[in-house]
Design a protein around this motif. Structure first.
Motif, PDB file in Angstrom:
ATOM      1  N   ILE A 194      46.520  62.258   5.994  1.00  0.00           N
ATOM      2  CA  ILE A 194      45.936  63.538   5.367  1.00  0.00           C
ATOM      3  C   ILE A 194      44.630  63.061   5.159  1.00  0.00           C
ATOM      4  N   ARG A 195      43.733  63.908   5.477  1.00  0.00           N
ATOM      5  CA  ARG A 195      42.348  63.783   5.541  1.00  0.00           C
ATOM      6  C   ARG A 195      41.420  64.976   4.987  1.00  0.00           C
ATOM      7  N   GLU A 196      40.391  64.666   4.239  1.00  0.00           N
ATOM      8  CA  GLU A 196      39.629  65.997   3.776  1.00  0.00           C
ATOM      9  C   GLU A 196      38.376  66.094   4.827  1.00  0.00           C
ATOM     10  N   ILE A 197      38.373  67.202   5.405  1.00  0.00           N
ATOM     11  CA  ILE A 197      37.417  67.700   6.457  1.00  0.00           C
ATOM     12  C   ILE A 197      36.831  68.656   6.010  1.00  0.00           C
ATOM     13  N   GLU A 198      35.291  68.651   5.703  1.00  0.00           N
ATOM     14  CA  GLU A 198      34.693  69.972   5.652  1.00  0.00           C
ATOM     15  C   GLU A 198      35.243  70.945   4.409  1.00  0.00           C
ATOM     16  N   GLY A 199      35.667  70.351   3.519  1.00  0.00           N
ATOM     17  CA  GLY A 199      36.315  71.043   2.130  1.00  0.00           C
ATOM     18  C   GLY A 199      37.697  71.370   2.411  1.00  0.00           C
ATOM     19  N   GLU A 200      38.302  71.046   3.425  1.00  0.00           N
ATOM     20  CA  GLU A 200      39.653  71.413   3.795  1.00  0.00           C
ATOM     21  C   GLU A 200      40.512  70.158   4.092  1.00  0.00           C
ATOM     22  N   ARG A 201      41.928  70.111   3.821  1.00  0.00           N
ATOM     23  CA  ARG A 201      42.697  69.065   4.287  1.00  0.00           C
ATOM     24  C   ARG A 201      43.621  69.254   5.545  1.00  0.00           C
ATOM     25  N   GLN A 202      43.424  68.113   6.252  1.00  0.00           N
ATOM     26  CA  GLN A 202      44.134  68.331   7.598  1.00  0.00           C
ATOM     27  C   GLN A 202      45.294  67.107   7.840  1.00  0.00           C
ATOM     28  N   ILE A 203      46.168  67.464   8.468  1.00  0.00           N
ATOM     29  CA  ILE A 203      47.376  66.256   8.532  1.00  0.00           C
ATOM     30  C   ILE A 203      47.339  65.776   9.885  1.00  0.00           C
ATOM     31  N   PHE A 204      47.278  64.532  10.370  1.00  0.00           N
ATOM     32  CA  PHE A 204      47.545  64.198  11.689  1.00  0.00           C
ATOM     33  C   PHE A 204      48.735  63.258  11.725  1.00  0.00           C
ATOM     34  N   MET A 205      49.506  63.387  12.717  1.00  0.00           N
ATOM     35  CA  MET A 205      50.883  62.696  12.830  1.00  0.00           C
ATOM     36  C   MET A 205      50.909  61.671  13.791  1.00  0.00           C
ATOM     37  N   HIS A 206      51.392  60.455  13.594  1.00  0.00           N
ATOM     38  CA  HIS A 206      51.149  59.426  14.600  1.00  0.00           C
ATOM     39  C   HIS A 206      52.734  58.680  14.850  1.00  0.00           C
ATOM     40  N   ASP A 207      52.806  58.132  15.933  1.00  0.00           N
ATOM     41  CA  ASP A 207      53.981  57.224  16.499  1.00  0.00           C
ATOM     42  C   ASP A 207      53.553  55.925  16.530  1.00  0.00           C
ATOM     43  N   LEU A 208      54.054  55.050  15.864  1.00  0.00           N
ATOM     44  CA  LEU A 208      53.496  53.637  15.839  1.00  0.00           C
ATOM     45  C   LEU A 208      54.008  52.900  17.104  1.00  0.00           C
ATOM     46  N   ARG A 209      55.068  53.568  17.568  1.00  0.00           N
ATOM     47  CA  ARG A 209      55.540  52.585  18.731  1.00  0.00           C
ATOM     48  C   ARG A 209      54.559  53.060  20.197  1.00  0.00           C
ATOM     49  N   THR A 210      53.712  53.685  20.119  1.00  0.00           N
ATOM     50  CA  THR A 210      53.037  53.920  21.197  1.00  0.00           C
ATOM     51  C   THR A 210      51.570  53.834  21.111  1.00  0.00           C
ATOM     52  N   LYS A 211      50.736  53.274  22.198  1.00  0.00           N
ATOM     53  CA  LYS A 211      49.468  52.884  21.836  1.00  0.00           C
ATOM     54  C   LYS A 211      48.582  54.093  21.880  1.00  0.00           C
ATOM     55  N   ASP A 212      49.260  55.389  21.709  1.00  0.00           N
ATOM     56  CA  ASP A 212      48.406  56.517  21.858  1.00  0.00           C
ATOM     57  C   ASP A 212      47.735  56.694  20.190  1.00  0.00           C
ATOM     58  N   ILE A 213      48.017  55.892  19.413  1.00  0.00           N
ATOM     59  CA  ILE A 213      47.443  55.696  17.950  1.00  0.00           C
ATOM     60  C   ILE A 213      45.997  55.279  18.260  1.00  0.00           C
TER      61      ILE A 213
END
Length: 264
Positions: A194-213
């Motif tokens: 969960i990250r604050e970007i330009e006054g708004e909170r955004q959520i980014f989802m990850h799968d730690l089994r894959t190199k896509d992270i």
């Protein structure tokens, strides 16, 4: 003479069953291939946020010219020619500059500077340009470091909490490792940042089994990021609990039988 051997074998079986009940059933980055190279597309740079505390030091070939642009916690000497030098015991104040609620810092000589949302290199260039534009000095060197870089890890990890690091470079995997790794109840494909970007909170989802992270904008954490590792659903928890109870009962029965057989 064979009874102790059987007894130890039974106890070993108990330990194996117990360990199997709590083991993790996933592998990190399991789709990475040995020998292949995975290029780093972008260079990491931390972004400045409100309430950040920054250490900013200005220097140049003529140290006397840089003194007004640095906060010192000591005394100064004025020479007969009017020059100003810092006392030997003086050093740059370690408290640094706090970014206020308006995203600004109050910098010596230059006044208010709005730096919220800027990368460290952009803040460095801004200060350098303003010093040169005011003809205070030529070719100033500006050094910037974070004094309070922190992030929070919550959810199915070994130790929830807020962590601080030296500098401004920490990866998502490093943050999880520092928090005691994922527990057996973690959903490895539901690791959120969960990250604050330009006054708004955004959520980014990850799968730690894959190199896509590695391609995620959150692979390198930013100041005040929140990492949340989602636990398994209640249905899965019930299944896990049933398996743990069954293995525990089996372990107890095996141990009791082994003891009774040994003392016969």
């Amino acid at each position: 003479m064979k009874k102790p051997v059987y007894l130890w074998a039974s106890l070993l079986a108990v330990l194996l069953l117990t360990s199997c009940a709590s083991r993790k059933n996933f592998v990190y980055l399991q789709d990475m291939e040995m020998g292949l190279k995975y290029p780093i597309e972008t260079k990491h740079e931390a972004v400045v946020h409100r309430d950040d505390r920054l250490s900013i030091t200005v220097s140049c070939k003529n140290p006397e010219l840089a003194i007004p642009f640095n906060i010192y916690d000591g005394t100064f000497r004025v020479g007969t020619d009017g020059s100003v030098t810092a006392d030997a015991s003086s050093k740059v104040n370690e408290k640094g500059y706090r970014v206020d609620v308006n995203g600004e810092i109050d910098f010596p000589i230059l006044g208010k500077l709005h730096i919220e949302g800027m990368k460290v290199s952009e803040v460095r260039d801004l200060i350098k340009q303003k010093i040169e534009a005011g003809e205070y000095m030529k070719d100033p060197l500006v050094s910037i470091e974070f004094l309070n870089f922190k992030y929070t890890v919550l959810g199915a990890v070994g130790s929830n909490g807020t962590y601080t690091v030296d500098g401004d470079r920490v990866t998502l995997l490093e943050a999880i490792a520092k928090a005691g790794d994922l527990t057996s109840k973690a959903k490895v494909d539901r690791v959120a940042v969960i990250r604050e970007i330009e006054g708004e909170r955004q959520i980014f989802m990850h799968d730690l089994r894959t190199k896509d992270i590695f391609d995620s904008p959150c692979f390198y954490l930013q100041q005040n990021d929140i990492v949340y590792v989602e636990p398994k659903y209640k249905k899965k928890d019930v299944e896990d609990r049933g398996w743990q109870v069954a293995t525990t009962l089996l372990s107890v029965v095996t141990a009791v039988c082994s003891i009774l057989w040994a003392i016969k």
